[in-house]
Write an enzyme that holds these catalytic residues in place. Structure first.
Site, PDB file in Angstrom:
ATOM      1  N   ILE A  94     -30.075 -17.039  -2.168  1.00 26.62           N
ATOM      2  CA  ILE A  94     -30.755 -16.272  -1.128  1.00 26.62           C
ATOM      3  C   ILE A  94     -29.746 -15.839  -0.076  1.00 26.62           C
ATOM      4  O   ILE A  94     -28.988 -16.661   0.448  1.00 26.62           O
ATOM      5  CB  ILE A  94     -31.871 -17.111  -0.461  1.00 26.62           C
ATOM      6  CG1 ILE A  94     -32.878 -17.584  -1.512  1.00 26.62           C
ATOM      7  CG2 ILE A  94     -32.581 -16.308   0.625  1.00 26.62           C
ATOM      8  CD1 ILE A  94     -33.858 -18.616  -0.994  1.00 26.62           C
ATOM      9  N   CYS A  95     -29.763 -14.551   0.218  1.00 30.80           N
ATOM     10  CA  CYS A  95     -28.877 -14.015   1.252  1.00 30.80           C
ATOM     11  C   CYS A  95     -29.714 -13.646   2.467  1.00 30.80           C
ATOM     12  O   CYS A  95     -30.481 -12.683   2.443  1.00 30.80           O
ATOM     13  CB  CYS A  95     -28.129 -12.786   0.730  1.00 30.80           C
ATOM     14  SG  CYS A  95     -27.012 -12.046   1.953  1.00 30.80           S
ATOM     15  N   VAL A  96     -29.594 -14.427   3.522  1.00 29.56           N
ATOM     16  CA  VAL A  96     -30.300 -14.153   4.764  1.00 29.56           C
ATOM     17  C   VAL A  96     -29.395 -14.595   5.905  1.00 29.56           C
ATOM     18  O   VAL A  96     -28.664 -15.584   5.799  1.00 29.56           O
ATOM     19  CB  VAL A  96     -31.676 -14.882   4.798  1.00 29.56           C
ATOM     20  CG1 VAL A  96     -31.494 -16.387   4.736  1.00 29.56           C
ATOM     21  CG2 VAL A  96     -32.475 -14.485   6.023  1.00 29.56           C
TER      22      VAL A  96
END
Length: 223
Positions: A94-96
């Site tokens: 997950i890229c956040v």
């Protein structure tokens, strides 16, 4: 993967344990936390797909991994359920921003989980790990939403817009087949043609009675 519990200071372990216990007892809406009793740094989580999004009706499994530098460094998040989303890579990463440059030691696990859920509502194509999903989100939202819904139905346990329940007023194929196959069903063949069926039955009984009478006469003649 090796546990990082032994690498964390005792006071950090106590803080993590306290927050995980609170999250388990009082989780955010649509989120459930399943602590790993053998490894407190490996959190298993489920997130319900938010209503009004292509992920509605789905149930997504993910995990948070707390590194040896936590909370100085952010945890790593991974979707275990396959999902079509700009900010989720092929391996589920997950890229956040909250898991990267916006992270501070004061932010807790609850904040991370809420941010990931918000990511399902507001994807960020500018930091896409899935470039195709990011491109479709910007250029052809309908195609993006269709792809996201399809994977949600296949992998997220969703059966349609109402999460697997037939929509009101819409007959299912199996329901229609059952109605057709059951002659006693209300409105079915028997219900619609009841008087005609009775008429045919009466004529058949008369013919059988006449045949029996004829056979009886023939038998008497032979005597």
């Amino acid at each position: 993967m090796n546990s990082n519990v032994e690498n964390l200071p005792p006071h950090i372990i106590r803080l993590v344990y306290k927050e995980v216990t609170t999250l388990t007892a009082d989780p955010p809406d649509g989120i459930k936390v399943f602590p790993n009793e053998e490894d407190l740094t490996d959190l298993q989580v489920t997130i319900e797909g938010p209503e009004g999004t292509p992920y509605a009706g789905g149930l997504f499994r993910m995990k948070l991994l707390l590194g040896k530098d936590f909370p100085a460094s952010p945890p790593k998040g991974y979707f275990l359920t396959k999902i079509f989303h700009p900010n989720v890579g092929a391996n589920g990463e997950i890229c956040v921003n909250v898991l990267k440059r916006d992270w501070t030691a004061e932010l807790g696990i609850r904040h991370v989980l809420l941010t990931i859920k918000c990511l399902l509502i507001h994807p960020n194509p500018e930091s896409a790990l899935n470039e195709e999903a990011g491109r479709l989100l910007l250029e052809n939202y309908e195609e993006y939403a269709a792809r996201a819904r399809l994977l949600t139905e296949i992998h997220g346990g969703a059966g349609g817009p109402s999460g697997g329940r037939p929509e009101p007023g819409r007959a299912t194929a199996s329901g229609a087949a059952a109605s057709t196959a059951d002659p006693t069903a209300p409105g079915g063949p028997a219900g619609a043609e009841g008087p005609m069926a009775k008429k045919h039955a009466g004529e058949r009984d008369k013919k059988l009675a006449a045949k029996k009478k004829t056979d009886k006469k023939r038998a008497l003649r032979r005597l």
